[in-house]
Design a protein around this motif. Structure first.
Motif, mmCIF file in Angstrom:
data_model
loop_
_atom_site.group_PDB
_atom_site.id
_atom_site.type_symbol
_atom_site.label_atom_id
_atom_site.label_comp_id
_atom_site.label_asym_id
_atom_site.label_seq_id
_atom_site.Cartn_x
_atom_site.Cartn_y
_atom_site.Cartn_z
ATOM 1 N N ARG A 1 38.022 47.097 47.285
ATOM 2 C CA ARG A 1 37.810 45.966 47.844
ATOM 3 C C ARG A 1 38.908 45.003 48.062
ATOM 4 O O ARG A 1 39.684 44.806 47.357
ATOM 5 N N SER A 2 38.747 44.164 49.144
ATOM 6 C CA SER A 2 39.754 43.217 49.492
ATOM 7 C C SER A 2 39.332 41.734 49.077
ATOM 8 O O SER A 2 38.400 41.751 48.508
ATOM 9 N N ASN B 1 35.846 47.840 42.943
ATOM 10 C CA ASN B 1 36.609 46.822 43.051
ATOM 11 C C ASN B 1 38.046 46.841 43.292
ATOM 12 O O ASN B 1 38.590 45.890 44.036
ATOM 13 N N ASP C 1 38.756 39.433 50.619
ATOM 14 C CA ASP C 1 37.743 38.960 51.647
ATOM 15 C C ASP C 1 36.491 39.292 51.398
ATOM 16 O O ASP C 1 35.405 38.812 51.921
ATOM 17 N N GLU C 2 36.145 40.185 50.407
ATOM 18 C CA GLU C 2 34.896 40.837 49.795
ATOM 19 C C GLU C 2 34.313 40.262 48.627
ATOM 20 O O GLU C 2 35.263 39.812 47.899
ATOM 21 N N PRO C 3 33.086 40.128 48.499
ATOM 22 C CA PRO C 3 32.638 39.781 47.167
ATOM 23 C C PRO C 3 32.919 40.749 46.094
ATOM 24 O O PRO C 3 33.278 41.929 46.431
ATOM 25 N N THR D 1 41.474 33.528 49.331
ATOM 26 C CA THR D 1 42.036 34.806 49.754
ATOM 27 C C THR D 1 43.641 34.995 49.670
ATOM 28 O O THR D 1 44.143 35.976 49.796
ATOM 29 N N ASN E 1 39.085 42.670 42.509
ATOM 30 C CA ASN E 1 39.607 41.968 43.814
ATOM 31 C C ASN E 1 39.936 40.473 43.905
ATOM 32 O O ASN E 1 40.483 39.888 44.626
#
Length: 874
Positions: free
Chosen positions: A152-153, A149, A155-157, A740, A108
């Protein structure tokens, strides 16, 4: 006290014809990457999709064409013979033979290694090396890492290996490999296996030796051979190496390990459904150990071989394995003399680093320095890439797709590399990048000046530098541009080495003049001394992709133009130094000062400077004559500060006398120098403009963070910048961590985080101010504090902020380790440093490529070099 490692380094000759000719001590080293799959060189796809064309799933079964990889491995300088560790915990579906990670299209936040390993120690001659790896006792969660992974976007860790819980309960192995040379060709290898868990556990360890496959690509190439030479030895037969033997000691239980053999050749049946060239292909040892398959040669010969130990270790205990790679076997190889060599080389490394460590350095800073330098030494990698052969294909292999002839790197047919190069890291970036290499050279000059010079000369050699003068940027796209910092780096290395090697300086200078001319002819589109250059290594720094502009637009770049002014001044400095020995070069001093004047004037009069904001911005110009300033307060507008030089009055007068007025002398002003003499200061950012930029830079609500300087001003958190053009809108806001937007792909991210190279250049610029001006000029620092500081005091504060990323704070936490408690507190983890690619600008957490020592290794240089306030004049 004698320093044997310093003596070995001093014996490094002038390696014009290759590293192996420089010194026999460099014949064997940590030149084996942790990853070779998914690189451009191994990509034979039609669309240039390197990651998908050769994924991790293929790596165990498919012979590499250009280089090899392994865990904590070594090889000779031509990568003919490789040695590395294979591991199996009894749970995994495959042997652990290489580091696993996500490609740029899987993560991500782009490509990233998903394992934990460290380069703990090393010396330049590789007479002593130490590597450490933590391997789960449970099944390695390959699919979990990929799927989570992918879910997840941006914006996420990122989802890391520690997040999977696979290390919970301390159920993992600590694997340490120590290498010590008794002489240049006699390597002693000790492998330590520690079980920190609560129960006894068994680990299969396969120290593996193999040949890089050089015989499958064209008919008639000779094939080397590995064969048993008794129960404790594997004989190495290679035309170029001469006879060698890998010898093994019994395991902790007193039993000799088994020997297993296969060929380093592709398992075509598994991958492509076609007949394989051998019943014992590259993954033969894997299939035999994990599945019991009959895929190893019962005749005990091949081109890949391993000793197979099965070691059971009680809780909290450590087992040791011993091996030796040498020209011949020795029946007494593993007696007391074996341990003595290891301990002697470790002690010599202690002496070597003790002499490098300035007096008064704390134990913690000394550790940061030593591990940072160790990582840079482990980052010396074999790089092999014949572009013409890659484009045309190999005679014994299917031809490449037709589109290759006009695709990636097609205009670099001359590039034919087979060398040892300093790379950003051996996993995520197992290839060189031009401006990274320059920063590496500056740090490496403290350890090994000859190797540092070699790296700078290498990219200017005829098999790298394009006939038109261009220097290749990086493997993914040689034609891209990195900032032209080679001249600056060459001067730094020259100075660190005592200002004596004018032959090196002249050699680099002559090639860089070609490169400078290429820049002028290629990147100054209108001949106005305003330069383009595209992304210039700064990826997502602005609202638009600077390498792919909207149709009908061009971008006049403050950073490209300032980099060229910086280039001018560093070539001027080189010419000035060389002119001390050859007055004929005075003409080139004039030439570069005059060209600097033209660039400086262009920046002063062509709208790149915003008088209201007191900052430099890029200017987007349309075909209709329209101009749109990109008012983004980023490092783009700080780079003009680097293009500053102080000349003594007599030097300036001499240059003016030599000049015939082809250009006005650059804008300048007179300052009182540190010794009371008058100095002439010239710079792109004239004195008044520098005074306008620096308050932005020193403002803690703008660029200045607790850990250094942000890439983008935090002012944009409340004041995002948007630009609207026909058909689209682009916006930039402050993002202190991961970006982002994937505008430049992968984990490219300069939208706010702290990056080491430009922090370092700001610091060095301030130190130069201090060296020339002393205490005569003071500035408010931090902005709004009312505190007046000299440039040297500010540089020292920045140095402390940057080093604080890795120092334990009052709470016992290292900012670089962020929120990861195990890295912060666990004794088995907390002092093993990971040199991240960049850092969260507000809390210092390490981000990006986790093992990218590269230019973050400049922290080691900051410890090794006296600070601006030490009184040392540069």
């Amino acid at each position: 006290m004698s320093n044997p490692e310093r003596e070995r380094v001093a014996a490094f000759g002038r390696p014009e014809d290759g590293l192996i000719d420089a010194s026999p001590w460099y014949r064997w080293g940590p030149y084996l990457s942790e990853r070779a799959w998914g690189t451009v060189r191994e990509d034979y796809s039609g669309g240039g999709t390197a990651w998908e064309a050769f994924p991790h799933e293929h790596a165990r079964s498919r012979a590499y064409r250009w280089s090899e990889d392994g865990l904590g491995g070594i090889c000779d300088a031509e990568q003919r013979l490789c040695f590395a560790l294979g591991l199996w915990n009894g749970q995994d579906p495959i042997l652990k033979e290489r580091i696993f990670g996500l490609t740029g299209n899987e993560g991500n936040h782009g490509e990233d290694a998903k394992e934990y390993w460290w380069y703990l120690d090393a010396v330049p001659s590789h007479a002593w090396l130490r590597w450490r790896y933590h391997y789960p006792q449970r099944a390695f969660p390959y699919e979990h890492l990929v799927s989570e992974n992918r879910r997840r976007s941006r914006d996420e860790p990122e989802f890391e290996l520690l997040d999977t819980g696979v290390f919970d309960g301390d159920r993992y192995w600590i694997v340490e490999a120590d290498y010590a040379k008794a002489d240049p060709d006699d390597l002693r290898i000790r492998v330590r296996l520690t079980n920190p868990g609560p129960d006894a556990a068994t680990l299969h360890v396969l120290p593996t030796v193999w040949f890089r496959n050089t015989w499958s690509w064209e008919p008639g190439r000779s094939k080397p051979r590995l064969a048993t030479a008794g129960d404790d030895a594997i004989a190495v037969e290679h035309d170029g190496l001469g006879p060698m033997v890998l010898q093994a000691a019994p395991g902790p239980d007193g039993a000799m390990p088994r020997q297993v053999y296969c060929e380093n050749e592709t398992n075509a049946q598994r991958l492509f459904g076609s007949p394989s060239s051998t019943p014992y292909p590259k993954d033969g040892i894997n299939d035999h150990v994990v599945h019991g398959a009959a895929t190893v040669n019962p005749g005990r010969e091949g081109t890949k071989a391993a000793f197979w130990y099965e070691v059971t270790v009680q809780p909290g205990q450590t087992a040791e394995l011993s091996l030796r790679l040498a020209p011949q076997a020795d029946p007494e190889a593993f007696g007391p003399a074996f341990d003595q060599v290891l301990e002697q080389r470790r002690a010599e490394a202690d002496t070597f680093y003790a002499e490098l460590t300035p007096e008064g350095t704390s134990a913690e800073d000394a550790m940061i320095m030593r591990q940072g330098f160790a990582g840079m030494i482990w980052g010396k990698q074999f790089y092999n890439y014949d572009v013409a052969r890659w484009l045309n294909g190999d005679p014994a292999q299917p031809p490449p797709p037709p589109g290759r002839q006009d695709g990636r790197n097609a205009r670099w047919r001359h590039l034919d590399a087979s060398d040892i190069m300093s790379m950003p890291d051996p996993w995520e970036y197992p290839w060189f990048a031009a401006w990274d290499s320059a920063f590496h050279a500056v740090a490496l000059a403290h350890l090994d000046p000859a190797f540092a010079k070699y790296q700078l000369v290498l990219l200017c050699r005829e098999w790298f530098q394009h006939p038109n003068g261009a220097i290749p940027a990086y493997e993914w796209a040689f034609e891209d541009l990195n900032p032209p910092v080679q001249a600056w780096a060459a001067m730094q290395v020259y100075q660190i080495d005592g200002r004596r090697d004018t032959a090196f300086l002249m050699r680099v200078f002559s090639k860089l003049m070609l490169n400078f001319t290429w820049w002028v002819n290629r990147e100054d589109a209108d001949g106005r001394n305003l330069f383009q250059g595209g992304f210039l290594g700064l990826d997502n720094i602005g609202p638009i992709d600077r390498s792919h502009l909207p149709p009908g637009f061009r971008l006049e770049q403050s950073d490209a133009t300032a980099w060229m002014a910086f280039y001018c001044l560093n070539l001027l400095e080189m010419a000035r130094e060389l002119a001390r020995h050859d007055p004929a070069l005075d003409d080139l001093v004039v030439k570069f000062l005059e060209h600097f004047a033209l660039i400086s004037e262009a920046m002063r009069t062509n709208d790149l400077w915003d008088e209201q904001d007191g900052f430099y911005y890029d200017m987007l110009r349309g075909a209709d004559g329209s101009s749109t300033p990109l008012r983004v307060r980023s490092m783009v507008g700080v780079i003009p500060l680097f293009a500053t030089k102080a000349l003594r009055q007599e030097e300036f007068a001499r240059v003016r006398k030599l000049s015939k007025g082809f250009a006005e002398m650059p804008e300048h002003h007179v300052l009182s120098g540190a010794g009371g003499e008058e100095l002439i200061a010239v710079g792109v950012a004239a004195h008044g403009r520098a005074r306008r930029i620096l308050p932005h830079l020193f403002d803690e609500e703008s660029f200045l963070s607790p850990y250094g300087l942000r890439a983008l001003s935090r002012w944009h958190a409340e004041h995002p910048f948007s630009v609207e053009l026909p058909g689209w809108t682009a916006t930039v806001s402050y993002e202190p961590a991961e970006s982002t937007t994937g505008m430049f792909g992968g984990n490219s991210n300069w939208r706010g985080p702290l990056w080491m190279p430009l922090n370092y250049l700001v610091l060095r610029t301030l130190e130069d101010y201090h060296a020339n001006l002393g205490d005569s000029v003071k500035m408010e620092y931090p902005t709004g504090s009312g505190r007046q500081c000299t440039a040297g005091e500010i540089a020292e504060d920045l140095r402390q902020r940057m080093l604080s990323l890795y120092r334990r704070g009052p709470d016992g936490r290292r900012p670089a380790f962020g929120w990861v408690d195990r890295l912060q507190h666990d004794p088995n983890w907390r002092d093993n440093l990971l040199f991240y690619e960049y850092f969260h600008a507000d809390n210092g957490a390490g981000l990006g490529a986790m093992h990218q020592t590269g230019w973050t290794g400049l922290l080691a240089e900051l410890v090794a070099r006296p600070s601006a306030m030490s009184g040392a004049r540069r």
